[in-house]
Design a protein around this motif. Structure first.
Motif: not given
Length: 177
Positions: A131, A135, A161, A164
């Motif tokens: 993640l 990003q 981020s 998500a």
């Protein structure tokens, strides 16, 4: 006395005799005073002792009665407490088996829950680097795209981020508390 004895000697003898008589009278007065004091002390002690004993008994008898009542009450309470303790011990022995079973079930459930929590934490840990990398790529790409004047000025775009994260289930820390 004879005339051959000088007057000062006679006066001295009389003075000594007077002093001895006075001394004897003082000794006798002291002995009488001591005897009177002893007799008075005996009489006062005898008369006061019985009165004092009576007054002390009268003064402490209510407290003695209260202490006796309190001790009887404590004895009764102690007997009741002992009986209650025996009854509770019997009930505890009867429920001991069911308690052991409940404890074992709780332990098994806690172990299972702990393993699920560890699995979730491991999954979050394994997703965190990807993640963050995603990003970073999005941030790099957003810097490479030139801004045009037709776009709205300073509109804050949500990051990958945050988007998500809004669709992910809550973390273990958030879920627990």
């Amino acid at each position: 006395m004879s005339s051959s004895t000088p007057v000062p000697v006679i006066a001295a003898i009389r003075a000594v005799a007077f002093i001895m008589k006075d001394h004897a009278a003082s000794e006798m007065a002291e002995k009488i005073a001591e005897q009177v004091a002893e007799k008075a002390a005996e009489q006062i002690t005898d008369s006061l002792t019985t009165r004092l004993v009576d007054h002390v008994i009268a003064a402490i008898s209510p407290q003695v009665a209260l202490v006796h009542t309190a001790s009887q009450s404590l004895s009764t309470s102690l007997e009741q407490a002992t009986e209650l303790q025996k009854r509770m011990h019997r009930e505890q022995d009867e429920e001991d088996e069911s308690s052991k079973t409940a404890v074992e079930r709780i332990e098994e459930s806690a172990d299972t829950l702990f393993s699920y929590v560890e699995t979730c934490q491991d999954a979050l840990k394994s997703l965190a680097p990807s993640l963050e990398a995603m990003q970073d790529r999005i941030n790099d790409m957003s810097h490479q795209i030139p801004l045009t004047s037709t776009q709205q000025p300073n509109t804050a775009r949500p990051s990958y981020s945050s988007v998500a994260a809004s669709h992910l289930p809550p973390t273990i820390d958030q879920a627990l508390g």
